[in-house]
Design a protein around this motif. Structure first.
Motif, short mmCIF file in Angstrom:
data_model
loop_
_atom_site.label_atom_id
_atom_site.label_comp_id
_atom_site.label_asym_id
_atom_site.label_seq_id
_atom_site.Cartn_x
_atom_site.Cartn_y
_atom_site.Cartn_z
N PHE A 1 0.74 -6.36 -10.87
CA PHE A 1 -0.45 -5.59 -11.25
C PHE A 1 -0.50 -4.40 -10.31
CE2 PHE A 1 -2.10 -7.96 -14.60
CZ PHE A 1 -2.19 -9.31 -14.31
N PHE A 2 -0.36 -3.24 -10.87
CA PHE A 2 -0.23 -2.00 -10.08
C PHE A 2 -1.55 -1.22 -10.20
CE2 PHE A 2 2.40 1.31 -8.24
CZ PHE A 2 1.74 2.47 -8.60
N ALA A 3 -2.31 -1.20 -9.08
CA ALA A 3 -3.65 -0.59 -9.10
C ALA A 3 -3.60 0.81 -8.50
CB ALA A 3 -4.61 -1.47 -8.28
N TYR B 1 -2.96 10.60 -9.38
CA TYR B 1 -2.41 10.19 -10.68
C TYR B 1 -0.90 9.93 -10.55
CZ TYR B 1 -6.86 11.75 -12.48
OH TYR B 1 -8.22 11.89 -12.72
N LYS B 2 -0.45 8.94 -11.27
CA LYS B 2 1.00 8.65 -11.33
C LYS B 2 1.40 8.55 -12.79
CE LYS B 2 1.99 6.58 -6.84
NZ LYS B 2 2.35 5.35 -6.06
N ARG B 3 2.50 9.22 -13.11
CA ARG B 3 3.06 9.09 -14.46
C ARG B 3 4.11 8.01 -14.42
NH1 ARG B 3 7.69 12.54 -16.28
NH2 ARG B 3 7.76 12.44 -18.57
N VAL C 1 13.98 5.00 -11.61
CA VAL C 1 13.84 3.83 -12.48
C VAL C 1 14.60 2.62 -11.93
CG1 VAL C 1 15.73 4.66 -14.01
CG2 VAL C 1 14.00 3.04 -14.87
N HIS C 2 13.91 1.51 -11.88
CA HIS C 2 14.46 0.26 -11.33
C HIS C 2 13.66 -0.90 -11.92
CE1 HIS C 2 10.83 0.88 -8.95
NE2 HIS C 2 10.86 -0.43 -8.72
N TYR C 3 14.09 -2.11 -11.62
CA TYR C 3 13.28 -3.28 -12.00
C TYR C 3 13.05 -4.16 -10.78
CZ TYR C 3 17.56 -6.15 -12.11
OH TYR C 3 18.73 -6.82 -11.76
N PHE D 1 0.30 -5.68 -6.65
CA PHE D 1 0.14 -7.13 -6.47
C PHE D 1 1.37 -7.77 -7.11
CE2 PHE D 1 -4.45 -7.42 -5.32
CZ PHE D 1 -4.82 -6.11 -5.57
N TRP D 2 2.34 -8.17 -6.28
CA TRP D 2 3.59 -8.77 -6.80
C TRP D 2 3.46 -10.29 -6.83
CZ3 TRP D 2 6.51 -4.80 -3.46
CH2 TRP D 2 7.12 -3.84 -4.27
N TYR D 3 3.76 -10.88 -7.95
CA TYR D 3 3.71 -12.35 -8.10
C TYR D 3 5.10 -12.87 -8.46
CZ TYR D 3 -1.41 -12.30 -8.22
OH TYR D 3 -2.75 -12.16 -7.90
N TRP E 1 12.02 -2.27 -16.56
CA TRP E 1 12.41 -1.07 -15.83
C TRP E 1 11.20 -0.14 -15.70
CZ3 TRP E 1 17.32 -0.59 -13.95
CH2 TRP E 1 18.29 -1.47 -14.46
N HIS E 2 11.00 0.43 -14.54
CA HIS E 2 9.90 1.38 -14.39
C HIS E 2 10.28 2.53 -13.46
CE1 HIS E 2 9.38 -2.01 -11.60
NE2 HIS E 2 8.81 -1.19 -10.75
N TYR E 3 9.78 3.71 -13.86
CA TYR E 3 9.93 4.98 -13.14
C TYR E 3 8.52 5.42 -12.81
CZ TYR E 3 10.13 10.13 -13.00
OH TYR E 3 9.98 11.45 -12.67
N LEU F 1 0.87 -1.18 0.00
CA LEU F 1 0.00 0.00 0.00
C LEU F 1 0.91 1.23 0.00
CD1 LEU F 1 -2.67 1.60 0.31
CD2 LEU F 1 -2.49 1.19 2.81
N LEU F 2 0.69 2.08 -1.01
CA LEU F 2 1.54 3.27 -1.16
C LEU F 2 0.70 4.52 -1.01
CD1 LEU F 2 2.81 1.44 -4.14
CD2 LEU F 2 4.56 2.57 -2.78
N ILE F 3 1.13 5.45 -0.16
CA ILE F 3 0.43 6.73 -0.01
C ILE F 3 1.49 7.82 -0.14
CG2 ILE F 3 -1.07 8.19 1.42
CD1 ILE F 3 -1.85 5.62 2.96
C1 LIG Z 1 6.49 0.99 -5.35
C2 LIG Z 1 6.18 1.25 -6.81
C3 LIG Z 1 6.62 2.64 -7.23
C4 LIG Z 1 5.64 3.75 -6.76
O1 LIG Z 1 4.43 3.54 -6.87
O2 LIG Z 1 6.16 4.80 -6.33
C5 LIG Z 1 6.93 0.20 -7.59
O3 LIG Z 1 8.08 0.42 -7.98
C6 LIG Z 1 6.31 -1.11 -7.83
O4 LIG Z 1 5.09 -1.27 -7.55
O5 LIG Z 1 7.06 -2.02 -8.32
#
Ligand SMILES: C[C@@H](CC(=O)O)C(=O)C(=O)O
Ligand SMILES: [Zn+2]
Length: 333
Positions: free
Chosen positions: A189-191, A196-198, A181-183, A278-280, A261-263, A170-172
């Motif tokens: 599944f990121f809900a 809003y998040k870019r 940016v990382h992997y 939801f990390w699998y 990779w995601h930012y 849970l992120l607030i």
């Molecule tokens: C924590 C999140 C990044 C974010 O929402 O700030 C993320 O990297 C992920 O769900 O793998």
């Protein structure tokens, strides 16, 4: 904000950081009933799924409701002197004694977090609530959690032979918070629930353009490239980055394929951003499943195993770099 050239406003009024050097295409957006979704997940390519209602029961998770129902156990909150919240593994700091943690992980009650959130002033340290949902949450939250669309999630897990759900984070966050940016080595599944998040995403094949920290470094899996101030002297291949971009809003679910990779940035026009991921574990692969040439996700796993094994074989992680240079320089380069 408009006159600050570091930021841009898109056609929907979302305000986020401008990265002119990075070429992107829009992430595909599909309605939840589109048959195309399975094709993206099978190909392990990102897609934004609309109107799924995956975590609709969390729409009421505003700060008041969470304060009432999430329980008084201390929660994990990151504190940063800047707007960036780069994850690091504190247990690896011994290997890199000069490493300066880019932020701090604190434990505080929801009451404390909300007080800090509500009294925050520009220039103060920023905060980012990042707590794994566990069974210590109150019964109302637990019921909301049980009302997530688990049948949809389970159908994808079974269909694509994913491993078990490992956790939900849970992120607030505050407007402007950035996760650089990382992997991650998991399917995600990121809900998006509130705000809003870019997001910027890059195929694992851009490994050489994103120069991840060494395996044994506290910032393992994080890129050394600072998108806001890229050092093209040290990281010349970063100029060739090309990826996907999108904005997720309330009700959107972004599929972040394993090892992509995601930012992720909370837009400046958001009041607050709330997300649940939801990390699998990735699918178990047997030798008979292997096809050559390997995919970049698989090469990444091989590279990590090599660095890990070398650290053990040499008996000292700090010898891995010099050893690999000796192995490659003048022989493979
Ligand atoms: C924590 C999140 C990044 C974010 O929402 O700030 C993320 O990297 C992920 O769900 O793998
Ligand atoms: Zn991540």
């Amino acid at each position: 904000m408009m006159d600050d050239e570091r930021f841009m406003t898109d056609s929907d009024g979302r305000i986020y950081r401008r990265y002119d050097d990075i070429k992107t295409k829009p992430i595909q957006r599909l309605n939840y009933d589109s048959r195309e979704i399975n094709r993206f997940i099978k190909k392990q390519e990102p897609v934004i799924i609309e109107n799924l209602g995956l975590v609709d029961s969390a729409t009421k998770w505003d700060l008041e409701y969470l304060h009432e129902n999430i329980g008084n156990e201390e929660k994990s909150v990151y504190v940063s002197k800047t707007h960036k919240f780069m994850y690091y593994n504190a247990s690896r700091c011994a290997v890199y004694p000069d490493f300066i943690p880019p932020n701090e992980q604190h434990n505080m009650t929801m009451t404390e977090f909300i007080r800090k959130y509500r009294t925050w002033k520009p220039g103060e340290h920023r905060i980012y609530f990042q707590q794994i949902l566990t069974d210590t949450v109150g019964s109302c939250i637990y019921n909301d959690f049980r009302n997530f669309k688990w049948s949809w999630l389970n159908s994808k897990k079974e269909r694509f032979n994913w491993g078990d759900l490992t956790s939900n984070l849970l992120l607030i966050g505050q407007p402007g918070n950035v996760t650089p940016v990382h992997y991650d080595e998991q399917q995600n599944f990121f809900a998006q629930v509130h705000g809003y998040k870019r997001v910027l995403l890059f195929d694992p094949k851009f490994f050489q353009c994103l120069y991840p920290y060494p395996f044994h470094h506290p910032c393992d899996r994080q890129s050394q490239v600072d998108f806001e101030n890229p050092d093209y002297e040290r990281f010349p291949l970063a100029k060739h980055l090309a990826g996907y971009e999108g904005v997720v809003g309330p009700g959107d679910v972004l599929y972040i394929p394993m090892c992509w990779w995601h930012y992720i940035e909370s837009t400046m026009d958001s009041q607050i951003t709330t997300s649940i991921n939801f990390w699998y574990k990735h699918q178990s692969m047997t030798l008979s499943d292997l096809r050559f040439p390997l995919k970049w996700q698989q090469k990444l796993t091989v590279s990590r195993n090599i660095e890990k094994m070398l650290g053990e074989a040499l008996g000292d992680p700090s010898e891995v770099g010099p050893f690999l240079n000796a192995l490659v320089n003048g022989r493979y380069t």
